[in-house]
Structures are given as structure tokens and as C-alpha cells.
Design an enzyme around this catalytic site. Structure first.
Site, PDB file in Angstrom:
ATOM      1  N   GLN A   1     -26.098 -15.376 -61.994  1.00  0.00           N
ATOM      2  CA  GLN A   1     -26.438 -15.977 -60.693  1.00  0.00           C
ATOM      3  C   GLN A   1     -26.905 -14.912 -59.706  1.00  0.00           C
ATOM      4  O   GLN A   1     -26.654 -15.015 -58.495  1.00  0.00           O
ATOM      5  CB  GLN A   1     -25.226 -16.732 -60.131  1.00  0.00           C
ATOM      6  CG  GLN A   1     -25.021 -18.099 -60.768  1.00  0.00           C
ATOM      7  CD  GLN A   1     -26.124 -19.083 -60.389  1.00  0.00           C
ATOM      8  OE1 GLN A   1     -26.773 -18.954 -59.354  1.00  0.00           O
ATOM      9  NE2 GLN A   1     -26.328 -20.087 -61.218  1.00  0.00           N
ATOM     10  N   SER A   2     -27.576 -13.904 -60.204  1.00  0.00           N
ATOM     11  CA  SER A   2     -28.015 -12.793 -59.355  1.00  0.00           C
ATOM     12  C   SER A   2     -28.979 -13.251 -58.250  1.00  0.00           C
ATOM     13  O   SER A   2     -30.040 -13.816 -58.528  1.00  0.00           O
ATOM     14  CB  SER A   2     -28.718 -11.764 -60.239  1.00  0.00           C
ATOM     15  OG  SER A   2     -29.424 -10.827 -59.455  1.00  0.00           O
ATOM     16  N   ASN A   3     -28.591 -12.986 -57.008  1.00  0.00           N
ATOM     17  CA  ASN A   3     -29.509 -13.245 -55.889  1.00  0.00           C
ATOM     18  C   ASN A   3     -30.695 -12.288 -55.962  1.00  0.00           C
ATOM     19  O   ASN A   3     -31.818 -12.628 -55.620  1.00  0.00           O
ATOM     20  CB  ASN A   3     -28.805 -13.014 -54.548  1.00  0.00           C
ATOM     21  CG  ASN A   3     -27.582 -13.887 -54.373  1.00  0.00           C
ATOM     22  OD1 ASN A   3     -27.662 -15.105 -54.498  1.00  0.00           O
ATOM     23  ND2 ASN A   3     -26.441 -13.269 -54.095  1.00  0.00           N
TER      24      ASN A   3
ATOM     25  N   ALA B   1     -32.121 -10.965 -58.633  1.00  0.00           N
ATOM     26  CA  ALA B   1     -33.111 -11.347 -59.642  1.00  0.00           C
ATOM     27  C   ALA B   1     -33.985 -12.477 -59.100  1.00  0.00           C
ATOM     28  O   ALA B   1     -35.217 -12.449 -59.241  1.00  0.00           O
ATOM     29  CB  ALA B   1     -32.401 -11.759 -60.929  1.00  0.00           C
TER      30      ALA B   1
ATOM     31  N   GLY C   1     -26.385 -10.337 -62.828  1.00  0.00           N
ATOM     32  CA  GLY C   1     -25.539 -11.391 -63.369  1.00  0.00           C
ATOM     33  C   GLY C   1     -26.341 -12.684 -63.491  1.00  0.00           C
ATOM     34  O   GLY C   1     -27.482 -12.777 -63.010  1.00  0.00           O
TER      35      GLY C   1
END
Ligand SMILES: *Cc1c(COP(=O)(O)O)cnc(C)c1O
Length: 316
Positions: free
Chosen positions: A75-77, A79, A73
């Protein structure tokens, strides 16, 4: 069973992460609640993805990759942590994220900017489109590339959490229950498989923060991981326990999650996030109120990180 320490692995985390009792919350909930501090794992702002990346990026290195793609997403942690770990290794991270959600320069987007990360947004709801785009970009760059799936949730990544259960068992405190958030399934899969091996009397529950069919996804990852470990065990779908705590949707705050965040902040001085750990801890509180835990039970909650999201996702 194959010895986990024989698999290629890169040390990003500072292990063992601390584990301690939550005295005030234990008193409030009438059982013994403990917390495993993977938020203090030692990369970025902490988080569960680091354990998976130790195996995944080691595999990327073994395969001679110079470029690493991943997705998630906006706001992917996962990534953000992939970029942090790949940079440290001298690999070039490229993130292709879903456009839906908070793409403003807040939270994990800000951290990616600080690291100088190459981030692309794709206007799609299908990860398959994104994996195709990775192949297209990878071929155009002309270097060996490695694709890490959303959340790092494949069998290899989940081994990070098989090893986490070994680590917990070695910390000496027995647990009746292990509770974690479930967003792409790899963490729950690793913990559930790890518990079968190292803590067979412990009940594991995954708190579903998304609407994917984890009843199939998670046991499937466990079966593949068991193969990697040359383990001869049967994994039945209905032996893997879940609870739905998603509320209004993935990455949309829920009332129960917000209450859990407030309780943890006020009584323990610890911060959970609205996307994963807040909702998961809300599920633990609900189970306690339903009488699922006895006064002598020891319940371990995995703090899987997520601090980036706390500063980016609307909690109203
Ligand atoms: C990704 C994530 C989870 C969920 O883990 P999965 O392995 O994707 O199910 C939980 N907590 C945080 C903070 C995460 O970033």
C-alpha cells in the site's frame, strides 16, 4: 552552498502548501500546534513523495530514461505517487511491491488500477531482491530505465524537504519544533538538513514508524545531500533526533496512532492515516503530555499525506 534552484526539477506540486494553526488541538495540548499541509500538495491524494519526485524524476529525464521503477509496501503511497507523476511526464512507471500486507484492490491499489499502472508483487522481505528484479526487467524491456529506491529516500529525493524548510521559513512564522513521520528517512533527513540551513534554532524530531536503524540511515542521507549542495557542515548521528512510535509494527495500526487520528478528526476536521501521520501525531501528543513543549512554543507538524492508506489499512 549550491543554490537549490540550479538543480534539475520538475514542478508537480502547488507551492507553497498551506500552513496554519490547529486552534482546538493547541488548546487541548497547552502549546501552539501548527500544521504544514503537504496533504494538499496537488498530485494524487497529496503527500510528501511529490517533493522528492520533483528532483528524482527530473534526474530520470536528464538521464534519458523512458521507464521508471520503484518499490515499497503493497500500500505504498510513494509507489502510487511515482506512477502518477511519471505518467504525467510520459515516462512508463513499473511498480514492484512487497507482497506482504494489503494487496486487495483498496486504497493505493485502487488508485493504481485507475491509472492503469503496471504493478508486480514480489514475495520477498528484501528490497535488494526487488532492485535486482528491476535490473532484470529493465534489461528485458531494452529501454533506458531509472530506479527510484523505496520511499524515494536518497540524497537527491531528500532535497525536496530541504526546499520545504526554505518554503516554511519564507512563510514567516518561526517554529521551535518541526515534527515529521519517518518511514524510510528521506523526509526527516531533508527537514533536518533544511533546518540546519534555514532555521538553525529549531528542533527537528522524526517519528519512527518502522524498525530500521534510522539513527544511522537518516544522518547518512543528510551527509550525501549536504555533498550535493556543496555544504561544508558536520553531521553527527546523535544530533539527529528520533522517537519510536512504531508500536506493533510497520503498517500495523497502533493504539496511540488511532487516538491521534480520532483527536485530529474530531477537533480539527482533518484526517491522518494509520501508517504514518497518525502514529507521528501520536508521538507529538505524547511529547506534549511529557512537557516537552512550553506554552509559548510553536510546534509544526508535517501532514505528509497518506489518505490512500486510511481506506486500506485495518485500524482495529
Ligand atoms: C512515505 C511517507 C512518510 C515517511 O517519509 P519517509 O521519507 O519515507 O521517511 C510519511 N508520511 C506518508 C504519508 C508517507 O507516505
Amino acid at each position: 552552498m549550491r543554490d537549490l534552484s540550479t538543480l534539475p526539477r520538475i514542478g508537480f506540486g502547488l507551492f507553497p502548501t498551506p500552513l496554519h494553526k490547529l486552534q482546538n488541538i493547541s488548546h487541548l495540548l497547552g502549546t501552539n500546534v501548527w500544521i504544514k499541509r503537504d496533504d494538499l500538495i496537488g498530485m494524487g491524494l497529496g503527500g510528501n513523495k511529490v517533493r522528492k519526485l520533483e528532483f528524482l524524476l527530473a534526474d530520470a529525464k536528464v538521464r534519458g530514461a523512458e521507464v521508471v521503477f520503484t518499490t515499497g509496501g503493497a500500500q505504498s503511497n510513494h509507489a502510487m505517487l511515482t506512477a502518477a507523476c511519471a505518467n504525467r511526464l510520459g515516462l512508463r512507471p513499473i511498480l514492484i511491491l512487497k507482497k506482504r500486507g494489503v494487496t486487495a484492490c483498496k486504497g493505493n491499489q485502487l488508485l493504481e488500477k485507475l491509472m492503469g499502472t503496471e504493478v508486480h508483487f514480489m514475495d520477498t522481505d528484501s528490497y535488494d531482491d526487488i532492485y535486482e528484479e528491476m535490473d532484470r526487467m529493465g534489461r528485458a524491456i531494452g529501454k533506458t530505465y531509472y530506479k527510484i529506491p523505496c520511499g524515494g529516500s536518497n540524497a537527491l529525493g531528500s532535497l525536496g524537504y530541504v526546499d520545504c524548510v526554505r518554503e516554511i521559513a519564507a512563510q514567516g512564522q518561526p517554529f521551535t519544533h518541526l515534527i515529521c513521520a519517518e518511514g524510510s528517512g528521506g523526509t526527516h533527513a531533508g527537514i533536518a538538513l533544511g533546518a540546519r540551513i534555514f532555521m538553525p534554532d529549531t528542533t527537528v524530531v522524526g517519528m519512527k514508524v518502522d524498525t530500521d536503524p534510522f539513527e544511522e540511515i537518516t544522518p547518512a542521507i543528510m551527509r550525501e545531500a549536504a555533498k550535493l549542495l556543496e555544504l561544508d557542515i558536520e553531521i553527527e548521528n546523535d544530533g539527529v533526533l528520533h522517537r519510536d512510535v512504531c508500536g506493533p509494527g510497520y503498517a500495523v495500526a497502533s493504539k496511540e496512532g488511532n487516538e491521534a487520528i480520532a483527536l485530529m478528526a474530531k477537533h480539527e476536521g482533518l484526517f491522518l492515516d494509520p501508517v504514518y501521520t497518525g502514529k507521528a501525531f501520536g508521538g507529538l501528543i505524547a511529547m506534549a503530555r511529557e512537557g516537552a513543549f512550553g506554552p509559548d512554543d510553536n510546534v509544526l507538524f508535517l501532514h505528509s499525506g497518506g489518505a490512500g492508506g486510511l481506506f486500506a489499512v485495518d485500524m482495529d
